[in-house]
Design a protein around this motif. Structure first.
Motif, PDB file in Angstrom:
ATOM      1  N   MET A 270     -11.020  63.249 -13.138  1.00  0.00           N
ATOM      2  CA  MET A 270     -10.397  61.952 -12.898  1.00  0.00           C
ATOM      3  C   MET A 270     -11.451  60.876 -12.606  1.00  0.00           C
ATOM      4  SD  MET A 270      -7.303  62.824 -13.309  1.00  0.00           S
ATOM      5  CE  MET A 270      -7.967  64.101 -14.372  1.00  0.00           C
ATOM      6  N   LYS A 271     -12.464  61.243 -11.845  1.00  0.00           N
ATOM      7  CA  LYS A 271     -13.529  60.288 -11.530  1.00  0.00           C
ATOM      8  C   LYS A 271     -14.198  59.793 -12.807  1.00  0.00           C
ATOM      9  CE  LYS A 271     -16.437  61.295  -8.228  1.00  0.00           C
ATOM     10  NZ  LYS A 271     -17.577  61.878  -7.487  1.00  0.00           N
ATOM     11  N   ASN A 272     -14.481  60.703 -13.706  1.00  0.00           N
ATOM     12  CA  ASN A 272     -15.150  60.313 -14.948  1.00  0.00           C
ATOM     13  C   ASN A 272     -14.261  59.450 -15.830  1.00  0.00           C
ATOM     14  OD1 ASN A 272     -18.003  61.776 -15.679  1.00  0.00           O
ATOM     15  ND2 ASN A 272     -16.876  62.863 -14.079  1.00  0.00           N
ATOM     16  N   ILE A 273     -12.967  59.724 -15.845  1.00  0.00           N
ATOM     17  CA  ILE A 273     -12.034  58.890 -16.609  1.00  0.00           C
ATOM     18  C   ILE A 273     -12.073  57.448 -16.090  1.00  0.00           C
ATOM     19  CG2 ILE A 273      -9.570  58.428 -16.961  1.00  0.00           C
ATOM     20  CD1 ILE A 273      -9.176  61.455 -17.307  1.00  0.00           C
ATOM     21  N   VAL A 274     -12.063  57.287 -14.769  1.00  0.00           N
ATOM     22  CA  VAL A 274     -12.068  55.949 -14.169  1.00  0.00           C
ATOM     23  C   VAL A 274     -13.406  55.248 -14.394  1.00  0.00           C
ATOM     24  CG1 VAL A 274     -11.924  54.685 -11.980  1.00  0.00           C
ATOM     25  CG2 VAL A 274     -10.287  56.499 -12.482  1.00  0.00           C
ATOM     26  N   LEU A 275     -14.509  55.977 -14.314  1.00  0.00           N
ATOM     27  CA  LEU A 275     -15.819  55.366 -14.560  1.00  0.00           C
ATOM     28  C   LEU A 275     -15.944  54.887 -16.005  1.00  0.00           C
ATOM     29  CD1 LEU A 275     -18.191  57.761 -12.553  1.00  0.00           C
ATOM     30  CD2 LEU A 275     -17.474  55.445 -11.933  1.00  0.00           C
ATOM     31  N   TRP A 276     -15.437  55.667 -16.951  1.00  0.00           N
ATOM     32  CA  TRP A 276     -15.436  55.226 -18.354  1.00  0.00           C
ATOM     33  C   TRP A 276     -14.551  53.996 -18.523  1.00  0.00           C
ATOM     34  CZ3 TRP A 276     -19.106  56.303 -21.447  1.00  0.00           C
ATOM     35  CH2 TRP A 276     -19.701  57.570 -21.520  1.00  0.00           C
ATOM     36  N   GLN A 277     -13.393  53.976 -17.862  1.00  0.00           N
ATOM     37  CA  GLN A 277     -12.523  52.794 -17.904  1.00  0.00           C
ATOM     38  C   GLN A 277     -13.291  51.550 -17.453  1.00  0.00           C
ATOM     39  OE1 GLN A 277      -9.134  53.368 -15.339  1.00  0.00           O
ATOM     40  NE2 GLN A 277      -7.757  53.919 -17.013  1.00  0.00           N
ATOM     41  N   ALA A 278     -13.977  51.676 -16.330  1.00  0.00           N
ATOM     42  CA  ALA A 278     -14.685  50.537 -15.748  1.00  0.00           C
ATOM     43  C   ALA A 278     -15.801  50.051 -16.662  1.00  0.00           C
ATOM     44  CB  ALA A 278     -15.246  50.922 -14.380  1.00  0.00           C
ATOM     45  N   GLU A 279     -16.524  50.979 -17.275  1.00  0.00           N
ATOM     46  CA  GLU A 279     -17.656  50.591 -18.119  1.00  0.00           C
ATOM     47  C   GLU A 279     -17.204  49.899 -19.402  1.00  0.00           C
ATOM     48  OE1 GLU A 279     -21.178  53.091 -18.599  1.00  0.00           O
ATOM     49  OE2 GLU A 279     -20.827  53.061 -20.771  1.00  0.00           O
ATOM     50  N   ARG A 280     -16.075  50.326 -19.949  1.00  0.00           N
ATOM     51  CA  ARG A 280     -15.667  49.872 -21.285  1.00  0.00           C
ATOM     52  C   ARG A 280     -14.782  48.636 -21.286  1.00  0.00           C
ATOM     53  NH1 ARG A 280     -14.337  56.074 -23.297  1.00  0.00           N
ATOM     54  NH2 ARG A 280     -16.457  56.582 -23.995  1.00  0.00           N
ATOM     55  N   LEU A 311     -14.069  65.877 -22.838  1.00  0.00           N
ATOM     56  CA  LEU A 311     -14.262  64.664 -22.043  1.00  0.00           C
ATOM     57  C   LEU A 311     -15.743  64.562 -21.719  1.00  0.00           C
ATOM     58  CD1 LEU A 311     -13.039  62.216 -20.515  1.00  0.00           C
ATOM     59  CD2 LEU A 311     -13.003  63.665 -18.474  1.00  0.00           C
ATOM     60  N   SER A 312     -16.361  63.493 -22.174  1.00  0.00           N
ATOM     61  CA  SER A 312     -17.801  63.317 -21.956  1.00  0.00           C
ATOM     62  C   SER A 312     -18.100  62.995 -20.499  1.00  0.00           C
ATOM     63  CB  SER A 312     -18.330  62.191 -22.851  1.00  0.00           C
ATOM     64  OG  SER A 312     -18.255  62.552 -24.209  1.00  0.00           O
ATOM     65  N   TYR A 313     -19.138  63.643 -19.988  1.00  0.00           N
ATOM     66  CA  TYR A 313     -19.631  63.361 -18.640  1.00  0.00           C
ATOM     67  C   TYR A 313     -20.210  61.955 -18.631  1.00  0.00           C
ATOM     68  CZ  TYR A 313     -22.809  63.944 -14.579  1.00  0.00           C
ATOM     69  OH  TYR A 313     -23.489  63.792 -13.398  1.00  0.00           O
ATOM     70  N   TYR A 314     -19.848  61.157 -17.650  1.00  0.00           N
ATOM     71  CA  TYR A 314     -20.220  59.750 -17.616  1.00  0.00           C
ATOM     72  C   TYR A 314     -21.737  59.546 -17.623  1.00  0.00           C
ATOM     73  CZ  TYR A 314     -20.567  54.909 -16.101  1.00  0.00           C
ATOM     74  OH  TYR A 314     -20.885  53.575 -16.026  1.00  0.00           O
ATOM     75  N   MET A 315     -22.470  60.377 -16.911  1.00  0.00           N
ATOM     76  CA  MET A 315     -23.919  60.193 -16.808  1.00  0.00           C
ATOM     77  C   MET A 315     -24.673  60.807 -17.996  1.00  0.00           C
ATOM     78  SD  MET A 315     -24.182  58.409 -14.067  1.00  0.00           S
ATOM     79  CE  MET A 315     -25.963  58.385 -13.870  1.00  0.00           C
TER      80      MET A 315
END
Length: 441
Positions: A270-280, A311-315
């Protein structure tokens, strides 16, 4: 959400208090090692949801990272001459599964620790490797036991312990890692968020490796996972209020609706989904009235991740967080159906979350009163935890400390107010300790 303990004020308070706790504990540890004429062995860092300020005091396990200060892992191309002589150095072999590496001994110090030395292996080609599996075995045996602490079965790189009924901690030992090329690849991506200043701060916080390999790897017992705990906490702490609440609600959906039995889906996904949302997406699109839109967008991303097992890891985008998740076809079908139904419900989707539903149907005045008392209790508890550190001398607590006494007095006063109100409202009331536990869950 604010009344349930996920508002900005308490979130920021928690973040600062856990940082303060780490600073106090590490300062105390350093003072002890200086007096004993020994080098500092580890720095303790609060990680996960506690470091992000997004869970109440007893709401979830505490994640603590013990970063060993005597070892440094480096990428190929880093000169050893830039590293102090007292540091043991390992070269990172990143030919393993994406986001993982093997550690080859590059330079050993004259004084080394048995827990490290006993985890070294010859790979048969004249190279010495540090085994993640043996390292964890050694740390498990080395980790001190106490009559008040219960040690639990290992979970990945974590050594879980518990103290009392509500106090659970996942302890993870980590090694410092210098991997500028990985961080620069992350930093150079085109993005809406985070800001250039925050990007550079995350880069400066560096990385670590923890003792866990890729589940399906033939050499998993020798592999280590590359992580960015402090950097990721910094990123989450810089999400705006809407983004943070979307993250909390997605975690609730996984825990209370999907209910995975073997961590097939975790809050980390879930954290990674939200971080991708924020970046894009532009930051100005994340505002209070758009919360349900982004919650649905997050659910859509989760559904896609379940269907595709990708699901790609954000980092490190090359690392697939859904790989080796253990998802079965039956689970995929069921969870996709559940998520699709939730998305079709529109705004009513939040009523499927027990905690939020209870807050909505509760009478406004009592709910607000209990919310304010809960917030004060948590602030007092965090202050109490941090005040204990300077009041300890040679392992003995100075109970006469006036600040400590005042915190305890006020905490008891608040608990008595809650107890009396509960009695007036017809509830069966137990002792003050039980009330505290229930309020801070």
């Amino acid at each position: 959400m604010t009344r349930l303990g996920y508002g900005e004020q308490i979130r920021r308070w928690r973040v600062e208090k856990y940082k303060e706790k780490d600073s106090l504990n590490n300062a105390l540890s350093s003072a002890i090692t200086v007096m004993n004429a020994r080098s500092s062995y580890a720095t303790v860092i609060t990680a996960g949801s506690k470091a992000e300020g997004l869970t109440c005091y007893y709401e979830s396990d505490r994640d603590e990272l013990f970063v060993l200060e005597v070892i440094l892992c480096v990428e190929t191309g880093i000169s050893l001459h830039t590293i102090p002589d007292g540091i043991e150095v390992y070269r990172m072999d990143t030919c393993a599964y994406s986001g993982h590496c093997r550690l080859l001994l590059e330079r050993q110090t004259r004084k080394h620790y048995d827990v490290i030395h006993n985890a070294l292996c010859d790979n048969g080609h004249g190279e010495i490797l540090l085994s993640s599996s043996l390292f964890l075995d050694e740390m498990s045996a080395y980790f001190p036991t106490d009559s008040s602490v219960v040690n639990h079965e290992r979970a990945g790189p974590s050594l879980p312990i518990s103290a009392g009924r509500e106090f659970h901690t996942d302890i993870v030992f980590a090694l410092r890692c210098h991997c500028p090329s990985i961080l620069q690849r992350w930093a150079s991506r085109p993005r809406h968020w985070p800001s250039p200043v925050l990007v550079q701060k995350v880069v400066s916080l560096g990385a670590n490796v923890t003792a866990v390999g890729f589940k399906e790897s033939e050499y998993k017992h020798m592999e280590w996972r590359i992580g960015f705990n402090t950097g990721e906490s910094e990123l989450v702490n810089n999400l705006n209020e809407t983004q943070a609440k979307v993250y909390v609600m997605l975690k609730m959906i996984v825990k209370d609706v999907l209910r995975p039995s073997k961590k097939e889906i975790t809050s980390y996904v879930m954290k990674n989904i939200v971080l991708w949302q924020a970046e894009r997406n532009p930051q100005n699109k994340f505002y209070a009235q758009s919360l349900l839109h982004w919650l649905h967008d997050g659910l859509r991303a989760l559904r896609t991740a379940i269907v595709t097992k990708q699901l790609s890891y954000y980092m490190i985008p090359e690392r697939n967080l859904m790989a080796a998740s253990g998802l079965t076809y039956r689970q995929q079908s069921h969870w996709v159906e559940v998520i699709t139904d939730m998305m079709a419900e529109g705004p009513r989707v939040i009523l499927g979350l027990p905690k939020i539903r209870r807050a909505i149907v509760a009478s406004p005045e009592p709910m607000l009163w209990y919310s304010m008392k809960r917030m004060e209790l948590e602030m007092l508890e965090l202050e109490h935890t941090n005040r204990l550190v300077p009041c300890l001398e040679n392992g003995v607590l100075d109970k006469s400390d006036p600040i400590l006494k005042e915190i305890r007095r006020r905490k008891r006063e608040v608990l008595m107010e809650i107890k009396l109100r509960m009695i007036e409202e017809g509830y069966v009331v137990n002792g003050l300790t039980d009330i505290l536990d229930q309020m801070l869950k």
